[in-house]
Structure formats: structure tokens, C-alpha cells
Design an enzyme around this catalytic site. Structure first.
Site, mmCIF file in Angstrom:
data_model
loop_
_atom_site.group_PDB
_atom_site.id
_atom_site.type_symbol
_atom_site.label_atom_id
_atom_site.label_comp_id
_atom_site.label_asym_id
_atom_site.label_seq_id
_atom_site.Cartn_x
_atom_site.Cartn_y
_atom_site.Cartn_z
ATOM 1 N N ASN A 73 -1.455 -0.237 7.344
ATOM 2 C CA ASN A 73 -0.817 -1.488 7.749
ATOM 3 C C ASN A 73 -0.237 -1.964 6.639
ATOM 4 O O ASN A 73 0.000 -3.303 6.640
ATOM 5 C CB ASN A 73 -2.044 -2.247 8.247
ATOM 6 C CG ASN A 73 -2.926 -2.913 6.959
ATOM 7 O OD1 ASN A 73 -2.842 -2.550 5.920
ATOM 8 N ND2 ASN A 73 -4.100 -3.533 7.737
ATOM 9 N N HIS A 95 -1.827 -5.564 1.696
ATOM 10 C CA HIS A 95 -3.001 -6.388 1.552
ATOM 11 C C HIS A 95 -2.577 -7.504 0.980
ATOM 12 O O HIS A 95 -1.543 -7.615 -0.038
ATOM 13 C CB HIS A 95 -3.885 -5.605 0.430
ATOM 14 C CG HIS A 95 -4.969 -6.446 -0.131
ATOM 15 N ND1 HIS A 95 -6.258 -6.483 0.666
ATOM 16 C CD2 HIS A 95 -5.135 -7.099 -1.179
ATOM 17 C CE1 HIS A 95 -6.855 -7.191 0.059
ATOM 18 N NE2 HIS A 95 -6.343 -8.003 -1.076
ATOM 19 N N TYR A 134 -12.376 -2.943 -3.574
ATOM 20 C CA TYR A 134 -12.975 -2.913 -2.438
ATOM 21 C C TYR A 134 -14.621 -2.679 -2.542
ATOM 22 O O TYR A 134 -15.373 -1.953 -1.437
ATOM 23 C CB TYR A 134 -12.449 -1.584 -1.621
ATOM 24 C CG TYR A 134 -10.961 -1.747 -1.169
ATOM 25 C CD1 TYR A 134 -10.702 -2.603 -0.229
ATOM 26 C CD2 TYR A 134 -10.129 -1.106 -1.817
ATOM 27 C CE1 TYR A 134 -9.383 -2.482 0.052
ATOM 28 C CE2 TYR A 134 -8.748 -0.855 -1.534
ATOM 29 C CZ TYR A 134 -8.420 -1.853 -0.538
ATOM 30 O OH TYR A 134 -6.909 -1.998 -0.080
ATOM 31 N N LYS A 191 0.682 -1.107 -0.072
ATOM 32 C CA LYS A 191 -0.063 0.123 -0.017
ATOM 33 C C LYS A 191 0.870 1.321 -0.121
ATOM 34 O O LYS A 191 2.068 1.181 0.283
ATOM 35 C CB LYS A 191 -0.878 -0.085 1.119
ATOM 36 C CG LYS A 191 -1.823 -1.336 1.290
ATOM 37 C CD LYS A 191 -2.617 -1.353 2.370
ATOM 38 C CE LYS A 191 -3.531 -2.397 2.500
ATOM 39 N NZ LYS A 191 -4.389 -2.251 3.816
ATOM 40 N N GLU A 237 -9.221 -10.650 -7.398
ATOM 41 C CA GLU A 237 -8.530 -9.474 -7.003
ATOM 42 C C GLU A 237 -7.352 -9.579 -8.350
ATOM 43 O O GLU A 237 -7.100 -8.374 -8.977
ATOM 44 C CB GLU A 237 -7.764 -9.579 -5.772
ATOM 45 C CG GLU A 237 -8.877 -9.169 -4.738
ATOM 46 C CD GLU A 237 -8.202 -9.159 -3.362
ATOM 47 O OE1 GLU A 237 -9.087 -8.726 -2.261
ATOM 48 O OE2 GLU A 237 -7.132 -9.671 -3.095
#
Length: 149
Positions: A112, A115, A49, A9, A126
Site C-alpha cells: 500500500n 506508512h 512492527y 515502502k 517510530e
């Protein structure tokens, strides 16, 4: 072989963690079969998402994930989804075990670092959102005979 989708990310990219993260998966014996570096377009963020679009945290997530470049990858190996999820650690870095990517490199749940697909079905979905079939390279690593029985 199984495949999974992983994405470093914007916070991981900005902090210069791509090399360390890729190295961890390579050292494990997993095979990188596709990668690209880009700022995600809104259309693909909405697809990726989709299950979160009506949740209160979604506007912040969308803004964050589009705030800078991401490093998108497809990894291959036996049980690759379970292996990568274990290596990534809990979603909340405060709960992630030391030795995991989030446990070692993350601090906040909202940033974080990485992913990873949570199932084989999610991985297929995905991967199809972010990669065309001809962007995924099939090859045999010379060390595979020393990794798999």
C-alpha cells in the site's frame, strides 16, 4: 510544531513514487526535517512492527518491508499526524478515497505504498527507532507565515 514519521515502502520506491509523494506533503505546507534511503535492517523492522510480531501476517510483512529500499522521513507541522493520515488514506487501497495517496497509487493492502504514524505517541516512538536526534534538522521555511495563523 508536531512531528510524524512517514515511510515510502519498497513498492512505492520501486514504482518511482518518491517525488510525487514528497511533493504532495510539501504542497500541503508540511516541512520535511529528516530523510534517509535504506534497506531496513531486521533489528529495526522488529522494533518498528513489534505489535505485529505474533500475528499470522507478520512473516510476509517482514519479508516485504526488507525486500528493497524504503524512503524514511520525518515531517513537521501543526496537527501533522492527522493531516498526513488523511492524505495517506485507508490502509486498504480499495477503500481509500480518490485523492489520497493510497486511493490514487495503491491497489493491494499488502503493498500500500506508504506508512504513516497513527498518533503523536507512535510518531515519537517510530522517529526514535529510525533517526538519531542529530539527523533531524530544525529550520524555518520562508512561507510558514502564510501557512499558519
Amino acid at each position: 510544531m508536531d512531528q510524524t514519521f512517514l515511510m515510502i515502502k519498497p513498492d512505492g520506491v520501486q514504482r518511482g513514487l518518491i517525488g510525487e509523494i514528497v511533493s504532495r506533503f510539501e504542497k500541503k505546507g508540511l516541512k520535511l526535517v529528516a530523510a534517509k534511503f535504506e534497506v531496513l535492517p531486521e533489528e529495526r523492522v522488529m522494533q518498528h512492527y513489534a505489535e505485529h510480531k505474533n500475528k499470522p501476517f507478520f512473516p510476509g510483512l517482514k519479508s516485504y518491508i526488507m525486500s528493497g529500499p524504503c524512503f524514511l522521513m520525518v515531517w513537521e507541522g501543526k496537527n501533522v499526524v492527522a493531516i498526513t493520515r488523511s492524505m495517506i488514506g485507508a490502509t486498504n487501497p480499495a477503500e481509500a478515497l480518490p485523492g489520497t495517496i493510497r486511493g490514487d497509487l495503491g491497489v493491494e493492502i499488502g503493498m500500500n505504498v506508504i506508512h504513516g504514524s497513527d498518533s503523536n505517541e507512535t510518531a515519537k516512538r517510530e522517529i526514535s527507532i529510525h533517526f538519531k536526534d542529530d539527523e533531524i534538522t530544525s529550520y524555518e521555511r520562508v512561507d510558514e507565515k502564510y501557512i499558519y495563523e
